[in-house]
Design an enzyme around this catalytic site. Structure first.
Site, PDB file in Angstrom:
ATOM      1  CB  SER A  89      30.581  43.685  29.260  1.00 52.80           C
ATOM      2  OG  SER A  89      30.681  43.372  30.584  1.00 52.80           O
ATOM      3  CG  LEU A  90      30.903  38.677  32.201  1.00 51.51           C
ATOM      4  CD1 LEU A  90      30.078  37.489  32.697  1.00 51.51           C
ATOM      5  CD2 LEU A  90      31.941  39.046  33.245  1.00 51.51           C
ATOM      6  CG  HIS A 117      24.979  48.003  34.236  1.00 51.01           C
ATOM      7  ND1 HIS A 117      25.214  47.387  35.453  1.00 51.01           N
ATOM      8  CD2 HIS A 117      25.045  47.028  33.297  1.00 51.01           C
ATOM      9  CE1 HIS A 117      25.420  46.091  35.235  1.00 51.01           C
ATOM     10  NE2 HIS A 117      25.340  45.850  33.947  1.00 51.01           N
ATOM     11  CD  GLU A 125      32.560  48.688  32.633  1.00 47.32           C
ATOM     12  OE1 GLU A 125      32.492  47.601  33.239  1.00 47.32           O
ATOM     13  OE2 GLU A 125      31.845  49.665  32.902  1.00 47.32           O
ATOM     14  N   GLY A 177      45.256  46.077  36.442  1.00 47.65           N
ATOM     15  CA  GLY A 177      43.906  45.557  36.655  1.00 47.65           C
ATOM     16  C   GLY A 177      43.910  44.050  36.574  1.00 47.65           C
ATOM     17  CG  LEU A 183      36.695  37.979  32.942  1.00 50.34           C
ATOM     18  CD1 LEU A 183      37.160  36.935  33.931  1.00 50.34           C
ATOM     19  CD2 LEU A 183      35.190  37.970  32.836  1.00 50.34           C
ATOM     20  CB  ALA A 184      40.113  42.900  30.711  1.00 47.69           C
ATOM     21  N   GLY A 185      42.240  41.737  32.701  1.00 45.95           N
ATOM     22  CA  GLY A 185      43.631  41.642  33.143  1.00 45.95           C
ATOM     23  C   GLY A 185      44.069  40.190  33.280  1.00 45.95           C
ATOM     24  NE  ARG A 199      21.654  45.234  29.986  1.00 50.75           N
ATOM     25  CZ  ARG A 199      22.741  44.656  30.468  1.00 50.75           C
ATOM     26  NH1 ARG A 199      23.870  45.326  30.538  1.00 50.75           N
ATOM     27  NH2 ARG A 199      22.695  43.405  30.889  1.00 50.75           N
TER      28      ARG A 199
HETATM   29  C1  LIG Z   1      26.366  44.307  38.998  1.00 51.20           C
HETATM   30  C2  LIG Z   1      26.956  44.026  37.663  1.00 51.20           C
HETATM   31  C3  LIG Z   1      26.506  42.951  36.918  1.00 51.20           C
HETATM   32  C4  LIG Z   1      27.055  42.674  35.675  1.00 51.20           C
HETATM   33  N1  LIG Z   1      26.600  41.583  34.981  1.00 51.20           N
HETATM   34  C5  LIG Z   1      27.160  41.280  33.784  1.00 51.20           C
HETATM   35  C6  LIG Z   1      26.752  40.115  33.076  1.00 51.20           C
HETATM   36  O1  LIG Z   1      25.904  39.351  33.527  1.00 51.20           O
HETATM   37  N2  LIG Z   1      27.337  39.853  31.888  1.00 51.20           N
HETATM   38  C7  LIG Z   1      28.296  40.651  31.348  1.00 51.20           C
HETATM   39  O2  LIG Z   1      28.790  40.336  30.273  1.00 51.20           O
HETATM   40  N3  LIG Z   1      28.710  41.748  32.014  1.00 51.20           N
HETATM   41  C8  LIG Z   1      28.173  42.088  33.214  1.00 51.20           C
HETATM   42  N4  LIG Z   1      28.614  43.199  33.894  1.00 51.20           N
HETATM   43  C9  LIG Z   1      29.718  43.995  33.349  1.00 51.20           C
HETATM   44  C10 LIG Z   1      31.056  43.315  33.615  1.00 51.20           C
HETATM   45  O3  LIG Z   1      31.081  42.761  34.885  1.00 51.20           O
HETATM   46  C11 LIG Z   1      32.243  44.234  33.495  1.00 51.20           C
HETATM   47  O4  LIG Z   1      32.129  45.091  32.429  1.00 51.20           O
HETATM   48  C12 LIG Z   1      33.520  43.454  33.322  1.00 51.20           C
HETATM   49  O5  LIG Z   1      33.612  42.493  34.324  1.00 51.20           O
HETATM   50  C13 LIG Z   1      34.710  44.352  33.323  1.00 51.20           C
HETATM   51  O6  LIG Z   1      35.886  43.593  33.474  1.00 51.20           O
HETATM   52  P1  LIG Z   1      37.282  44.313  33.515  1.00 51.20           P
HETATM   53  O7  LIG Z   1      38.314  43.265  33.652  1.00 51.20           O
HETATM   54  O8  LIG Z   1      37.403  45.247  32.393  1.00 51.20           O
HETATM   55  O9  LIG Z   1      37.251  45.238  34.814  1.00 51.20           O
HETATM   56  P2  LIG Z   1      37.076  44.927  36.378  1.00 51.20           P
HETATM   57  O10 LIG Z   1      36.631  43.567  36.669  1.00 51.20           O
HETATM   58  O11 LIG Z   1      36.295  46.064  36.895  1.00 51.20           O
HETATM   59  O12 LIG Z   1      38.566  45.023  36.916  1.00 51.20           O
HETATM   60  C14 LIG Z   1      39.249  46.229  37.030  1.00 51.20           C
HETATM   61  C15 LIG Z   1      40.568  45.972  37.729  1.00 51.20           C
HETATM   62  O13 LIG Z   1      41.347  47.165  37.686  1.00 51.20           O
HETATM   63  C16 LIG Z   1      41.834  47.490  38.977  1.00 51.20           C
HETATM   64  N5  LIG Z   1      41.966  48.952  39.000  1.00 51.20           N
HETATM   65  C17 LIG Z   1      41.032  49.900  38.829  1.00 51.20           C
HETATM   66  N6  LIG Z   1      41.587  51.128  38.885  1.00 51.20           N
HETATM   67  C18 LIG Z   1      42.921  50.937  39.101  1.00 51.20           C
HETATM   68  C19 LIG Z   1      44.032  51.815  39.257  1.00 51.20           C
HETATM   69  N7  LIG Z   1      43.904  53.130  39.209  1.00 51.20           N
HETATM   70  N8  LIG Z   1      45.248  51.261  39.480  1.00 51.20           N
HETATM   71  C20 LIG Z   1      45.418  49.905  39.545  1.00 51.20           C
HETATM   72  N9  LIG Z   1      44.384  49.054  39.383  1.00 51.20           N
HETATM   73  C21 LIG Z   1      43.166  49.554  39.169  1.00 51.20           C
HETATM   74  C22 LIG Z   1      40.801  46.912  39.926  1.00 51.20           C
HETATM   75  O14 LIG Z   1      41.388  46.663  41.190  1.00 51.20           O
HETATM   76  C23 LIG Z   1      40.451  45.609  39.187  1.00 51.20           C
HETATM   77  O15 LIG Z   1      41.409  44.615  39.482  1.00 51.20           O
HETATM   78  C24 LIG Z   1      28.051  43.504  35.139  1.00 51.20           C
HETATM   79  C25 LIG Z   1      28.507  44.586  35.881  1.00 51.20           C
HETATM   80  C26 LIG Z   1      27.970  44.857  37.119  1.00 51.20           C
HETATM   81  C27 LIG Z   1      28.456  46.037  37.887  1.00 51.20           C
END
Ligand SMILES: Cc1cc2nc3c(=O)[nH]c(=O)nc-3n(C[C@H](O)[C@H](O)[C@H](O)COP(=O)(O)OP(=O)(O)OC[C@H]3O[C@@H](n4cnc5c(N)ncnc54)[C@H](O)[C@@H]3O)c2cc1C
Ligand code: SF4
Ligand code: FES
Lengths: 233, 538
Positions: B394-395, B355, B379, B25, B28-30, B298
């Protein structure tokens, strides 16, 4: 409201392309092409060339709201995002859907756009030093770019093997030039010249196509001024 | 020392070396994990279905929380800590939340240094109100905060890519982890472009996002986050936590087969919720909770909306022109584009939509899972948000969690060293990334079935009925993928059944009270073909 999606299919870059047709009834002309594609199945396939067995369509999408750039394709000869364009935007009954033409084909509507990343990597597009606390408006505008590649698809001067990175590269340079320390500018400018300035013929074909509404003209003028004419952003 | 990529790189795979740690992934976390490890000189493999620019993190709108105390409200990190704990109904580990909230100001400062164009006044970052927090604590870049942060960090990661410290494998989907005797020693992935398998050795950090893809049509998130990686790990012995806790965001509307978010910033900047009561507007949240009613957490807002049982509208008429222009112009443009309604001029109909997933792969404070060598952040992990996530956390959680996971891996490497850093090979895998028609149909059926029992309001009868149906669908599963998906959904339903109380996003109409004996994590395990649910102390 009946529509026929006429889709260009191709198993891989070496295989023979063919056309396949699906009949859909989206109910509402506001339904996006992306939503329509997600509904396709063997059941609504109405035409396939002889001897070609059914195979699920390969294409990319993620956000479905114009924010990730994944679903770029060509619909009725117009490069667009599938989650932006609606079935009602095509006047006739038939909607012709093809992959972007300037990028290497992977399968069906999926193409390889990694050239956009490679270009930035070659030109050392990363911030070298602490960002300035100003020019946020320019950095914001530039960061809106979702690297969909539509501006490259339509640009008369961009092609895959060239050194010109098009507006997709320009936006990344613009963000850095807006934010980085002045002493970095000289080095940055020489990269900018090769990757953007020298290649751009100012046709501005890209201006109206950008689905992220990036103000390409403004960013280009500002970046040129900073890199070439050494004006402060 | 980098180990050369010897055995398999095909023509199109421009990999010069191979990393010692694998991150799944590149949201942001990755990115946060990758940058942290690279900064410490540890080369990483960064795999994702699509490149960073396409990740869900780019969709984040409203902002990121940190007690910067720049709004003249005497904000403190401790208040951020308390608001997070309270909003999460005290179901998160306080030590973890303390780490998150106390580090938040430094994280935002670092983002500033990386060039994120936050909204400012006189050069200083400004912050807005968000739900569940009494003070203005959410730093933002209009309504595109996620995109702005992702662009800055993608640029930052590029430097390490050039140094061979971050090795990208875009268009790679996670297939399975090498797990034996409770330890993970690598993973298998599938290269979508080359249609070949890839086998990588070394520790694995999961940063694969939430499970939106499982609930197509009902969520605001990215379709690409299928949850399949979590499902696969669950079946290989990884524990999942709090799977019943799914956040419904109060203000979304349907566009085709997804739900479009109207960011909480809309209410943070003055938006009000109402329903039409015989021609009169009933601002029900204000009636019940007073002046700040629209900005309740929420879970509370969604529950109240559901209980109203009528169409709810968002009234943004009190938002001034300057706020529309400077803080919300992008959000307004998006709403107009997809709904054809201008929120500055007319109320927009909204309803709750899925969400965020508070539950996921269970980790401890250092982001280790129950499997040695397997970590999770962002997430996909069950970490900071308890029973209800605060908007804007969550960011923050993704950035902080990715960093902590990286530090833990770094510690392990220093302590135990690594075996062969990694090898990759070309494998004919017989994997197909594209779902068949049957899989699409089954996936949809599973989703609709689960949601019947796992809506905003739940009860035993409904959950059990869903569970029976999901079990049947699992037995009839058309593929291994669907079977895995069904098992994950069963874990959700069983966790919901087992939590006989109401807490945060889990509202049981048959058990309306919040009970102290349930202030525990729901743990789901898959063993010998059975799912076991238990409650574990925080
Ligand atoms: C519309 C919307 C608005 C939001 N607004 C806010 C906000 O204002 N403030 C806030 O704090 N949070 C907000 N959030 C929540 C926040 O965006 C997410 O929880 C956060 O960005 C998650 O980051 P992440 O790195 O965990 O995952 P993601 O950014 O979802 O990244 C997941 C990564 O994993 C990869 N992946 C997925 N499955 C696989 C697989 N099987 N094999 C290989 N790769 C895979 C994807 O390609 C991607 O690169 C919002 C969410 C949404 C949907
Ligand atoms: S400038 Fe616009 S059209 Fe070009 S890649 Fe960026 S978002 Fe796409
Ligand atoms: S799916 Fe993200 S831009 Fe279309």
């Amino acid at each position: 409201m009946k529509k026929i999606l006429c889709i260009k299919r191709q198993e891989n870059s070496e295989s023979r392309p063919y056309r396949e047709e699906y009949e859909i009834d989206p109910g509402d002309s506001n339904v996006t092409i992306a939503a329509a594609l997600r509904l396709l199945s063997e059941e609504n396939r109405i035409y396939a060339e002889r001897d070609i067995p059914y195979r699920a369509l390969v294409w990319e999408c993620s956000c479905l709201q114009r924010k990730c750039g994944a679903c770029a394709m060509v619909v009725d000869n117009v490069p667009c995002l599938a989650c932006d364009r609606r079935v009602g935007d095509s006047r006739g009954e038939r909607i012709v859907i093809e992959p972007l033409r300037k990028f290497p084909l992977i399968c069906d509507l999926m193409v390889d756009r990694s050239i956009m990343d490679e270009m930035l990597y070659e030109h050392e597009v990363w911030l070298k030093g602490r960002a300035k606390e100003k020019n946020d408006d320019i950095a914001f505008e530039a960061s809106k770019c979702i690297k969909c590649g539509l501006c490259l698809e339509i640009c008369p001067n961009w092609h895959l093997e060239g050194s010109f990175g098009g507006m997709a590269a320009m936006t990344s340079f613009a963000r850095l030039m807006a934010k980085e320390p002045e002493e970095q500018l000289r080095e940055r400018a020489s990269h900018y010249k090769t990757a953007v300035y020298n290649g751009c013929g100012k046709s501005l074909a890209c201006r109206d196509i950008c689905p992220a509404s990036v103000d390409i003209e403004k960013l280009l003028v500002k970046s040129n001024a900073a890199a070439i004419w050494k004006r402060r952003m | 020392m980098l180990i050369k990529f010897i055995s398999c790189a095909g023509e199109s795979l421009k990999v010069k070396s191979i990393g010692k740690v694998n991150i799944i992934g590149s949201g942001l976390a990755g990115l946060s994990a990758a940058i942290s490890l690279a900064e410490n000189g540890i080369p990483v493999n960064l795999l994702s279905v699509q490149g960073s620019g396409r990740a869900q993190s780019n969709l984040a709108e409203g902002g990121i929380n940190a007690a910067l105390d720049v709004m003249g409200e005497d904000d403190t990190v401790n208040e951020h800590f308390e608001d997070t704990m309270k909003s999460g109904c005290y179901l998160a580990d306080p030590e973890m939340v303390r780490g998150l909230t106390y580090t938040a100001p430094e994280i935002v400062r670092q983002l500033d240094i990386a060039g994120v164009p936050f909204n400012r006044r006189d050069g200083h970052i400004i912050q807005r109100n968000f739900g569940g927090q009494k003070k203005k604590r959410t730093a933002f870049a209009k309504s595109s905060t996620g995109k702005m942060i992702m662009t800055a960090l993608t640029d930052a990661a590029r430097r390490y890519e050039a140094q061979g410290l971050i090795i990208r494998f875009p268009q790679h989907v996670f297939v399975s982890a090498d797990i034996k005797d409770g330890a993970c020693s690598g993973l298998r992935a599938y290269d979508i472009f080359r249609r070949k398998g890839l086998h990588l050795y070394g520790p694995v950090i999961m940063a694969c996002g939430g499970m939106s893809g499982m609930f197509a049509g009902h969520t605001t998130g990215a379709a690409v986050n299928t949850g399949l990686a979590a499902a696969e790990l669950f079946c290989s012995g990884a524990e999942l936590g709090n799977m019943e806790l799914i956040q419904y965001h109060p203000t979304t509307f349907r566009i085709d087969d997804k739900r479009l978010l109207v960011s909480e910033a809309a209410r943070g900047e003055g938006g009000r919720l109402f329903f039409d009561d015989n021609g009169k507007r009933n601002y029900f949240m204000e009636e019940k909770f007073g002046e700040r009613g629209n900005l309740m957490p929420r879970d509370v807002v969604s529950r109240e909306m559901e209980r109203c049982g009528r169409q709810i509208f968002l009234d943004m008429s009190s938002v001034g022109n300057d706020i529309w222009e400077n803080n919300l112009s992008d959000m307004r443009e998006e709403i107009i584009h997809y709904s054809r309604l201008d929120p500055a001029k007319e109320p927009i109909p909204v309803s709750p939509g899925i969400h965020y997933f508070m539950g996921g792969i269970l980790t401890d404070i250092s982001h280790r899972t129950n499997i040695k060598g397997l970590f999770a952040a962002g997430e996909c992990a069950c970490a900071y948000h308890g029973a209800n996530r605060l908007g804007g956390n969550s960011l923050l959680g993704a950035l902080y969690g990715g960093h902590i996971a990286a530090l833990s891996v770094y510690d392990d490497i220093k302590k135990y060293g690594t075996e062969v850093a990694g090898i990759a090979d070309d494998e004919e895998m017989g994997y197909d990334i594209t779902e068949s028609d049957d899989e699409k149909r089954s996936g949809k059926e599973l989703c609709e079935t689960v949601l019947k029992g796992m809506g905003i309001l739940r009860n035993e009868e409904g959950i059990k009925a869903s569970l029976d149906e999901v079990k049947e669908l699992r037995i009839k599963a058309v593929s291994k993928r669907i079977e895995r998906k069904a098992l994950l959904m069963e874990a959700m339903l069983l966790s919901a059944l087992n939590r006989k109380e109401s807490r945060g996003a889990h509202v049981r109409t048959d058990y309306p009270e919040t009970l102290d004996e349930y202030r525990k994590i729901s743990v789901a395990e898959y063993k010998d073909g059975d799912i076991r649910i238990s409650l574990r102390d925080i």
